[in-house]
Design an enzyme around this catalytic site. Structure first.
Site, PDB file in Angstrom:
ATOM      1  CG  ASN A   7      -1.777   1.123   1.282  1.00 16.18           C
ATOM      2  OD1 ASN A   7      -1.887   2.108   0.619  1.00 16.18           O
ATOM      3  ND2 ASN A   7      -2.698   1.185   2.248  1.00 16.18           N
ATOM      4  NE  ARG A  91      -6.177   1.608  -0.237  1.00 17.08           N
ATOM      5  CZ  ARG A  91      -6.130   2.860   0.335  1.00 17.08           C
ATOM      6  NH1 ARG A  91      -5.266   2.985   1.057  1.00 17.08           N
ATOM      7  NH2 ARG A  91      -7.226   3.384   0.515  1.00 17.08           N
ATOM      8  CG  HIS A 180     -13.095   3.676   3.262  1.00 15.29           C
ATOM      9  ND1 HIS A 180     -13.767   4.664   3.560  1.00 15.29           N
ATOM     10  CD2 HIS A 180     -11.905   3.906   3.345  1.00 15.29           C
ATOM     11  CE1 HIS A 180     -13.091   5.516   4.229  1.00 15.29           C
ATOM     12  NE2 HIS A 180     -11.819   5.253   4.168  1.00 15.29           N
ATOM     13  NE  ARG A 241     -10.640  12.705   4.172  1.00 12.55           N
ATOM     14  CZ  ARG A 241     -10.401  11.533   3.896  1.00 12.55           C
ATOM     15  NH1 ARG A 241     -11.439  10.857   3.311  1.00 12.55           N
ATOM     16  NH2 ARG A 241      -9.289  10.647   4.350  1.00 12.55           N
ATOM     17  CD  GLU A 384      -8.917  -1.078   3.988  1.00 14.60           C
ATOM     18  OE1 GLU A 384      -8.217  -0.734   5.246  1.00 14.60           O
ATOM     19  OE2 GLU A 384      -9.010  -0.096   3.379  1.00 14.60           O
TER      20      GLU A 384
END
Ligand code: AMP
Length: 400
Positions: A7, A91, A180, A241, A384
């Site tokens: 990743n 990823r 996601h 955010r 993940e």
């Protein structure tokens, strides 16, 4: 088969080596400060102490070379040599509308991912650097791309089309993509296992609540809606955010403080969310501590966050005409029992009844709804990397 999962970020890189026989994690690590002073690699052979090494790494290729050294290191490594590595799973954040599934990486895939750079200017370039470095250093090893956007490609147009002139979708690809996806897919599959049901028979709402946060509606194993949009800025309130706001606020804010586009973007992505409301921190642990001491803005930040999660849960129940289980995952979802309590509070008429005793759990798979709750509430730590390794194995073995 042993699989390396990568990743790759702009200045950091996370990796894991997973033995797919039994899905056992063998090693994991983190490279930090790539291209900066003080670059270092922290490697952990599972069951042993972490080893940290400071070593200059100017480029992603040098960083990957250090990772490969670490995993075959005679003392701390987990492979005899590189020939033991069956494949690499990468990823990748954005695959646009091109890929609804993971794919074996070849030159055409790289070209397609390069075309998605304008859609994810911060994420796709480092992802591509990681892929290029691995292809150079391991030209014979198969590589697979696993995309955050892929799982959401099943959404119907009424979920992904924005009500702006249609040409913006046609010309620039402005639509909801969702992110996601690997996490939502993983927890959905686990939820079906835990419930001893077929995923095809279930309506699920998966809440990935971390520093970035999103909710998905998954009907019969297929994503039909998700809260993140054209970018990961839309939807829930997050650590820093804003999530959903009236789009007119952006122009108004810019006029009010004479802000250029970059600054406005920075404010919405890095200075908003629970940090922006509370003025305390983006970390829920700090905000909760402040709230307990009576800080009213910290209390408000937590309420606004929970309000938005409940808002999406309600919306997705309506979209699916019901729900069988609500899943909580990621940093806040897995660890924050107080937040799960506020989110699930007083939803009994929708058949959602949290068991306050079972809810006192952290980071472990568990059904936390009451036995008489028609809707199951399930805590599932996300994984993940394992999902990436599973897709990689399937594709490399030719069974996907
Ligand atoms: P993630 O992005 O999934 O790694 O989640 C990171 C976030 O999870 C942190 O910023 C915290 O806000 C939150 N978190 C982690 N542990 C806890 C905890 N024990 N209680 C509350 N929030 C937590």
């Amino acid at each position: 088969m042993k699989i390396l999962v990568i990743n790759c970020g702009s200045s950091s890189l996370k990796y894991q080596v997973i033995n797919m026989e039994g899905e056992v994690l063998m090693a994991k690590g983190l490279v930090e400060r790539i291209g900066m002073d003080g670059s270092c690699i922290t490697h952990e052979k599972i069951g042993e102490d972490k080893v940290k090494k400071e070593v200059p790494m100017e480029t992603h290729k040098e960083a990957i070379a250090q990772v490969l050294d670490a995993i075959v290191d005679p003392e701390h490594g987990v492979l005899k040599d590189m020939s033991e590595l069956g494949a690499v799973g990468h990823r990748v954040v954005h695959a646009g509308e091109k890929y609804a599934h993971s794919v074996i990486i070849d030159d055409d895939v790289i070209k397609a991912l390069e075309e998605c750079v304008p859609l994810a200017p911060l994420h796709n370039p480092p992802n591509l650097l990681g892929i290029a470095a691995c292809r150079e250093l391991m030209p014979e090893t198969p590589m697979v791309g696993v995309f955050d956007t892929a799982f959401h490609q099943t959404m119907p147009p009424e979920s992904y089309i924005y009500a702006i002139p249609y040409r913006f979708y046609e010309k620039y690809g402005i639509r909801r993509y969702g992110f996601h996806g690997t996490s939502h897919k993983y927890v959905a599959e686990r939820a079906a296992d835990i419930m001893n049901c077929n995923l095809d028979d279930l309506k699920l709402i998966t809440c990935h609540l971390g520093n970035g946060a999103s909710v998905s509606a998954i009907k019969r194993g297929v994503c039909i809606d998700t809260s993140m949009g054209f970018t990961p800025l839309e939807g829930l309130v997050m650590g820093t955010r804003s999530g959903d706001i009236d789009p007119a606020i952006v122009t108004y804010m810019r006029q009010a403080e004479n802000l250029d586009q970059g600054v406005a973007n920075e404010i919405l992505n890095k200075e908003s969310g629970v940090l922006g409301i509370s003025g305390v921190s983006s970390d829920f642990r700090d905000i909760e501590a402040a709230a307990e001491e009576g800080n009213e803005r910290a209390q408000l930040a937590l309420k606004v966050f929970a309000h938005k999660v409940r808002f999406y849960i309600g919306a997705y129940i309506a979209e699916m005409n019901g729900v069988d289980a609500i899943v909580f995952t990621a940093g806040v979802g897995e660890n924050d029992m107080g937040m799960r309590d506020i989110i699930c509070n007083d939803l009994g008429n929708l058949g959602i009844k949290l068991d306050v005793v079972k809810n006192r759990v952290r980071g472990k798979e568990m059904i936390i709804s009451r036995d008489d709750s028609p809707v199951k509430i399930i805590l599932i730590p996300t994984n993940e990397e394992l999902m990436i390794a599973r897709d990689t194995l399937k594709l490399v073995k030719g069974i996907a």
